[in-house]
Scaffold this motif. Structure first.
Motif, mmCIF file in Angstrom:
data_model
loop_
_atom_site.group_PDB
_atom_site.id
_atom_site.type_symbol
_atom_site.label_atom_id
_atom_site.label_comp_id
_atom_site.label_asym_id
_atom_site.label_seq_id
_atom_site.Cartn_x
_atom_site.Cartn_y
_atom_site.Cartn_z
ATOM 1 N N LEU A 32 0.845 -1.186 0.000
ATOM 2 C CA LEU A 32 0.000 0.000 0.000
ATOM 3 C C LEU A 32 0.883 1.238 0.000
ATOM 4 O O LEU A 32 1.710 1.428 0.890
ATOM 5 N N LEU A 33 0.707 2.067 -1.020
ATOM 6 C CA LEU A 33 1.487 3.301 -1.121
ATOM 7 C C LEU A 33 0.568 4.506 -0.958
ATOM 8 O O LEU A 33 -0.604 4.468 -1.336
ATOM 9 N N LEU A 34 1.120 5.560 -0.376
ATOM 10 C CA LEU A 34 0.381 6.802 -0.207
ATOM 11 C C LEU A 34 0.519 7.652 -1.465
ATOM 12 O O LEU A 34 1.444 7.482 -2.261
ATOM 13 N N ASN A 35 -0.391 8.591 -1.633
ATOM 14 C CA ASN A 35 -0.334 9.486 -2.791
ATOM 15 C C ASN A 35 0.703 10.571 -2.520
ATOM 16 O O ASN A 35 0.387 11.721 -2.217
ATOM 17 N N GLN B 286 19.368 -1.624 -1.036
ATOM 18 C CA GLN B 286 19.226 -2.959 -0.455
ATOM 19 C C GLN B 286 18.023 -3.692 -1.038
ATOM 20 O O GLN B 286 18.042 -4.916 -1.200
ATOM 21 N N ALA B 287 16.964 -2.936 -1.374
ATOM 22 C CA ALA B 287 15.768 -3.545 -1.964
ATOM 23 C C ALA B 287 15.882 -3.685 -3.472
ATOM 24 O O ALA B 287 14.924 -4.112 -4.132
ATOM 25 N N GLU B 288 17.044 -3.329 -4.016
ATOM 26 C CA GLU B 288 17.287 -3.363 -5.457
ATOM 27 C C GLU B 288 16.242 -2.546 -6.215
ATOM 28 O O GLU B 288 15.775 -2.933 -7.295
ATOM 29 N N ALA B 289 15.880 -1.402 -5.627
ATOM 30 C CA ALA B 289 14.907 -0.509 -6.253
ATOM 31 C C ALA B 289 15.562 0.752 -6.796
ATOM 32 O O ALA B 289 14.913 1.557 -7.455
ATOM 33 N N ILE B 290 16.860 0.914 -6.537
ATOM 34 C CA ILE B 290 17.517 2.177 -6.849
ATOM 35 C C ILE B 290 17.545 2.461 -8.355
ATOM 36 O O ILE B 290 17.384 3.612 -8.785
ATOM 37 N N ASP B 291 17.713 1.413 -9.169
ATOM 38 C CA ASP B 291 17.820 1.629 -10.624
ATOM 39 C C ASP B 291 16.512 2.153 -11.200
ATOM 40 O O ASP B 291 16.512 3.121 -11.976
ATOM 41 N N PHE B 292 15.397 1.489 -10.854
ATOM 42 C CA PHE B 292 14.133 1.943 -11.454
ATOM 43 C C PHE B 292 13.713 3.297 -10.870
ATOM 44 O O PHE B 292 13.074 4.106 -11.554
ATOM 45 N N ILE B 293 14.085 3.566 -9.619
ATOM 46 C CA ILE B 293 13.738 4.863 -9.028
ATOM 47 C C ILE B 293 14.478 5.983 -9.752
ATOM 48 O O ILE B 293 13.899 7.033 -10.072
ATOM 49 N N ASP C 204 11.770 11.924 -5.966
ATOM 50 C CA ASP C 204 10.712 12.919 -5.769
ATOM 51 C C ASP C 204 9.559 12.739 -6.749
ATOM 52 O O ASP C 204 8.705 13.623 -6.891
ATOM 53 N N THR C 205 9.515 11.594 -7.428
ATOM 54 C CA THR C 205 8.412 11.293 -8.340
ATOM 55 C C THR C 205 7.173 10.908 -7.541
ATOM 56 O O THR C 205 7.236 10.104 -6.610
ATOM 57 N N HIS C 206 6.034 11.482 -7.900
ATOM 58 C CA HIS C 206 4.773 11.125 -7.243
ATOM 59 C C HIS C 206 4.269 9.800 -7.808
ATOM 60 O O HIS C 206 4.243 9.595 -9.023
ATOM 61 N N VAL C 207 3.845 8.912 -6.918
ATOM 62 C CA VAL C 207 3.469 7.557 -7.328
ATOM 63 C C VAL C 207 1.987 7.436 -7.641
ATOM 64 O O VAL C 207 1.528 6.406 -8.128
ATOM 65 N N GLY C 208 1.178 8.482 -7.371
ATOM 66 C CA GLY C 208 -0.250 8.417 -7.608
ATOM 67 C C GLY C 208 -0.963 7.713 -6.469
ATOM 68 O O GLY C 208 -0.349 7.118 -5.580
ATOM 69 N N GLU C 209 -2.286 7.798 -6.489
ATOM 70 C CA GLU C 209 -3.085 7.170 -5.430
ATOM 71 C C GLU C 209 -2.887 5.659 -5.444
ATOM 72 O O GLU C 209 -3.016 5.014 -6.474
ATOM 73 N N ARG C 210 -2.534 5.122 -4.270
ATOM 74 C CA ARG C 210 -2.280 3.690 -4.099
ATOM 75 C C ARG C 210 -1.137 3.197 -4.994
ATOM 76 O O ARG C 210 -1.029 2.005 -5.273
ATOM 77 N N GLY C 211 -0.296 4.125 -5.497
ATOM 78 C CA GLY C 211 0.862 3.746 -6.298
ATOM 79 C C GLY C 211 0.533 3.296 -7.702
ATOM 80 O O GLY C 211 1.273 2.491 -8.286
ATOM 81 N N LYS D 56 0.921 4.593 -10.520
ATOM 82 C CA LYS D 56 1.876 4.925 -11.585
ATOM 83 C C LYS D 56 3.050 3.955 -11.642
ATOM 84 O O LYS D 56 3.920 4.096 -12.507
ATOM 85 N N LEU D 57 3.077 2.987 -10.726
ATOM 86 C CA LEU D 57 4.165 2.014 -10.691
ATOM 87 C C LEU D 57 3.629 0.621 -10.974
ATOM 88 O O LEU D 57 2.444 0.337 -10.776
ATOM 89 N N SER D 58 4.520 -0.256 -11.414
ATOM 90 C CA SER D 58 4.119 -1.655 -11.635
ATOM 91 C C SER D 58 4.036 -2.366 -10.281
ATOM 92 O O SER D 58 4.503 -1.870 -9.246
ATOM 93 N N GLY D 59 3.449 -3.570 -10.319
ATOM 94 C CA GLY D 59 3.331 -4.348 -9.081
ATOM 95 C C GLY D 59 4.689 -4.658 -8.462
ATOM 96 O O GLY D 59 4.873 -4.551 -7.246
ATOM 97 N N GLY D 60 5.639 -5.035 -9.303
ATOM 98 C CA GLY D 60 6.977 -5.340 -8.797
ATOM 99 C C GLY D 60 7.659 -4.117 -8.214
ATOM 100 O O GLY D 60 8.360 -4.195 -7.195
ATOM 101 N N GLN D 61 7.466 -2.960 -8.865
ATOM 102 C CA GLN D 61 8.063 -1.727 -8.348
ATOM 103 C C GLN D 61 7.445 -1.348 -7.003
ATOM 104 O O GLN D 61 8.152 -0.942 -6.069
ATOM 105 N N ARG D 62 6.136 -1.464 -6.894
ATOM 106 C CA ARG D 62 5.490 -1.166 -5.610
ATOM 107 C C ARG D 62 6.017 -2.094 -4.518
ATOM 108 O O ARG D 62 6.260 -1.679 -3.376
ATOM 109 N N GLN D 63 6.190 -3.368 -4.881
ATOM 110 C CA GLN D 63 6.661 -4.325 -3.883
ATOM 111 C C GLN D 63 8.088 -4.005 -3.430
ATOM 112 O O GLN D 63 8.425 -4.142 -2.254
#
Length: 562
Positions: free
Chosen positions: A433-436, A461-468, A476-483, A485-492
């Motif tokens: 669950l991501l916040l807006n 550590q979460a191996e998220a740095i590249d896609f971020i 500083d990218t906004h992820v949108g309501e409940r995330g 704007k991101l894929s399921g894997g990115q949210r995870q």
């Protein structure tokens, strides 16, 4: 009456402001009572007795016609300007006090909703709770600004007006009160109906908000199954029911206004007739009759206002009742009477004969006993409804067991602060669950106050740095309501970064990869194994591929470990 006193308690912190507002209110009412006097003096002392010099009301210097008329005209302007200034400041202060009380009750209600256990929220539509916070709380301000302040102002006006009227003509003064019983009967008759119909309307409006919120939250499902027309029809039905309730309340309000207007018109007609007779017989002057009729309007206006105020207060009482209904809800996962912090420890978990059901007579867990040693990784598997996720919900004290004990590092978690228990736990859910907000804000949710360097380290550590970094504005990218704007894997991965940042001794994983494809699952599991390296870990899963490297596996069936 108890409800009204409870509402007034929210105004206690603003006693100083309220005292100042009351002083200004008295001055404003006094200036309002002076408004008719220049006209009376003009009629009785200037126009009625022509001569070279005039002495207004028998005092002061003798004045010429133009000077006397100019003085009275100037008095009209000065009185109105002073009244306007004092009225403006008074109203501003009263509204300011009402808004501050609204802020107080709104934040208190929201905080209490946050503190209530999940069992409370499970039984309610989120839209209804939102409506109570956003709209029902406004009853506190309505009660004060359209209730208490109006009643006080009306009563002071009535007393002052009647005192002046009595001085002019006791007979006409008592005659003017003949309509009061009829007004009281009208107030009593309509007040109950308005309160009931207002409660009905607020419930219908709450249903409209809930329906819109639920439908728009699930917009992808609605579109995927082509249910737009069906949802529109359901929403329209809710709106029609709200329309009906609104029309019924409107009809009652309009009818009550008509009745009150007829009663006061009757009183004015009686006074006009008998006042003319009094002038004709020489008991009062024409100027005094004009003054009396002016004050009669001032007398009836507060009486009418009191009737409308009574109905407004009944409507406010309906909203306040819905607010206090939540605030009076017992918290079945309460803080201990003498709360203490959870003592530091390595993260041992013990469940001792735990029984729990979301409904008291339908247990989900039946005398479950298990132990997870510090640093151990265990998996809980079993069919749907076996009780796996329920165990995870008991560990952070989202719920309390109906019987049995949950311990962390040997301490019964019911004896320590909930915040101190939850600060020792990191949680990764099936669907993060991501916040807006921004990526940075969502990762930092795991540990508010974390530095930018710590947030970036957690992302690495979460191996998220590249896609971020590939996002338009990076962290500083906004992820949108409940995330969205991101894929399921990115949210995870953001959820895992949040857990890395938490640095908690206990890690709970609830189906962390079940919503992902096999390739993404394999990548995520590699990251999760690094996350599970140090803390005590409990993982709930259907996929056996995710639990090859765990220390122990508990298999559940029908709420028991088998």
């Amino acid at each position: 009456m108890k409800l009204y006193w409870r509402i007034l308690n929210y105004y206690r912190p603003f006693g100083g402001r309220l005292s100042l507002a009351l002083v200004l209110l008295v001055i404003t009412i006094g200036l309002n009572l002076l408004k008719p006097w220049p006209v009376t003096l003009m009629i009785d002392d200037v126009l009625k007795a022509p001569g070279p010099l005039y002495q207004l009301s028998g005092w002061g210097p003798a004045l010429g016609l133009s000077t006397a008329a100019a003085a009275l005209a100037a008095a009209v302007v000065v009185i109105h300007i002073l009244w306007g200034v004092f009225n403006l400041v008074t109203n501003y202060l009263l509204i300011d006090i009402g808004l501050r009380a609204l802020l107080r009750v709104r934040t208190e209600l929201y905080a209490y909703l946050q503190s209530l256990p999940l069992r409370f929220h499970d039984d309610r539509r989120s839209g209804d709770s939102t409506f109570r916070v956003a709209y029902d709380t406004q009853a506190i301000q309505t009660f004060f600004n359209r209730g208490f302040a109006t009643i006080l102002g009306s009563v002071l006006t009535l007393v002052g007006t009647f005192a002046v009227m009595f001085k002019v003509s006791p007979k006409l003064s008592f005659l003017s009160l003949l309509v009061a019983p009829a007004l009281l009967l009208a107030i009593g008759y309509f007040a109950g109906r308005i309160r009931r119909q207002t409660t009905e309307l607020q419930q219908e409006e709450s249903d409209v908000l809930s329906r819109a919120s639920e439908s728009l939250t699930a917009i992808r499902i609605v579109k995927a199954y082509g249910q737009e027309e069906s949802e529109q029809e359901r929403f329209e039905r809710e709106c029609e029911e709200s329309l009906g309730a609104n029309l019924r309340l409107t009809l009652t309000n309009v009818t009550s206004t008509l009745v009150v207007g007829m009663v006061t018109a009757l009183g004015t007609a009686l006074l006009l007739y008998f006042g003319a007779l009094e002038v004709q017989e020489g008991r009062i002057t024409l100027g005094e009759l004009v003054l009396f009729l002016s004050y009669l309007a001032m007398l009836y206006a507060p009486l009418e206002q009191l009737s409308y105020t009574a109905w407004a207060m009944e409507g406010a009482a309906a909203g306040a009742q819905r607010v206090f209904e939540v605030l009076d809800t017992a918290n079945d996962v309460p803080e201990p009477k003498k709360p203490r912090r959870l003592k530091p420890g390595p993260g041992r978990i013990d469940l001792d004969a735990v029984t729990f059901g979301y409904q008291r007579d339908h247990p989900v867990l039946r005398k479950v006993t298990l132990t997870v040693e510090p640093g151990q990784t265990v998996a809980i598997v079993g069919g749907t409804g076996a009780g796996k996720t329920t165990i995870l919900s008991l560990l952070p004290r989202f719920y309390d067991p109906d019987s049995g004990t949950v311990r962390i590092d040997g301490q019964d978690i019911r004896t320590v602060k909930k915040a101190s228990v939850r600060s020792r736990i990191a949680l990764v859910l099936q669907e993060t669950l991501l916040l807006n907000g921004t990526v940075r804000e969502n990762i930092a949710y795991g540990r508010p106050g974390a530095t930018a360097a710590e947030i970036e380290t957690a992302a690495e550590q979460a191996e998220a740095i590249d896609f971020i970094r590939s996002l338009p504005h990076g962290f500083d990218t906004h992820v949108g309501e409940r995330g969205v704007k991101l894929s399921g894997g990115q949210r995870q991965r953001i959820g895992i970064a949040r857990a890395f940042l938490r640095r908690a001794p206990i890690l709970l994983l609830d189906e962390p990869t079940s919503a992902l494809d096999l390739e993404t699952e394999a990548e995520i599991m590699g990251t999760l194994r690094r996350l599970m390296d140090r803390p005590t870990t409990v993982i709930v899963t259907h996929r056996l591929s995710t639990i090859h490297s765990v220390d122990r596996i508990f298999v559940m069936e029908h709420g028991r470990i088998v």
